[in-house]
Design a protein around this motif. Structure first.
Motif: not given
Length: 217
Positions: A80-97
């Motif tokens: 899964v490669l997330v391609l998002s307009g959101l780049e905040d820390e919380e979103t990135i961490v949630q995606a990785i987790r």
């Protein structure tokens, strides 16, 4: 090189069309399906599985984070490669987790997107320059917070052990039995701990233990 099969999920048709146009000139990759929702995606997955899933975060119904969690459980072989307009820390961490193998901002150019796809296809993770910088800064911040909450050196190993047992709710006799020492010795240890830490109650000791990560909830 084997052709890399891709699914694309984004609720904006213009974004999907743009990415498909970008990939047309890349013979090593082929978008075999594009969808506007999780329902469409999971219906297609029952028939055919891609190598890579390009996934937006903000979607109708299930979010990209929720989809990633499901993908990790049901289709762990799909990167899964997330391609998002959101780049905040919380979103990135949630995606990785959740299990994302990569994360790129939507402003990413064709070259980096292709590079990310290839890296994930080859079993690596890929976050690009900007996202990697955010992850690095977040890691440094977390390390600094951990250093700020180190167990104080004035507590001995035995005292730390006794703190843990008190925070578990054990009585003096129970701690004495557990450690094979006398009740008087336990009382002496606790008195020394309270004095060193300048605490007045067991409740204060519990709060201290949580703050300093001697125990975790």
């Amino acid at each position: 090189m084997k052709e890399i099969k891709i699914y694309l999920v984004d609720d904006h048709t213009i974004v999907r069309d743009g990415i498909k146009m970008m990939m047309l000139s890349q013979p090593q990759v082929r978008i075999i399906g594009d969808f506007g929702s999780s329902e469409e995606l999971f219906k297609a997955l029952k028939e055919t599985q891609p190598d890579i899933l390009l996934l937006d975060i903000n979607l109708p119904g299930l979010s990209g984070i929720e989809i990633t969690k499901i993908m990790s459980q049901l289709y762990p072989e799909i990167g899964v490669l997330v391609l998002s307009g959101l780049e905040d820390e919380e979103t990135i961490v949630q995606a990785i987790r959740a299990g994302a193998k990569g994360f790129l901002p939507k402003k990413t150019d064709k070259k980096e997107l292709l590079h990310g796809i290839l890296e994930i296809y080859n079993g690596n993770r890929y976050f690009g320059t900007e996202i990697s910088r955010t992850i690095f800064n977040l890691t440094v911040k977390n390390i600094s917070m951990e250093l700020d909450t180190e167990i104080p050196t004035e507590l001995t190993t035995r005292e730390i052990e006794i703190v843990k047992l008190f925070t578990e709710g054990l009585l003096y006799k129970e701690i004495a039995d557990r450690l094979s020492i006398s009740i008087k010795t336990v009382e002496s240890h606790k008195a020394n701990i309270m004095r060193k830490l300048e605490l007045k109650s067991t409740a204060g000791l519990v709060k201290y233990a949580i703050k300093k990560k001697i125990i975790t909830l």
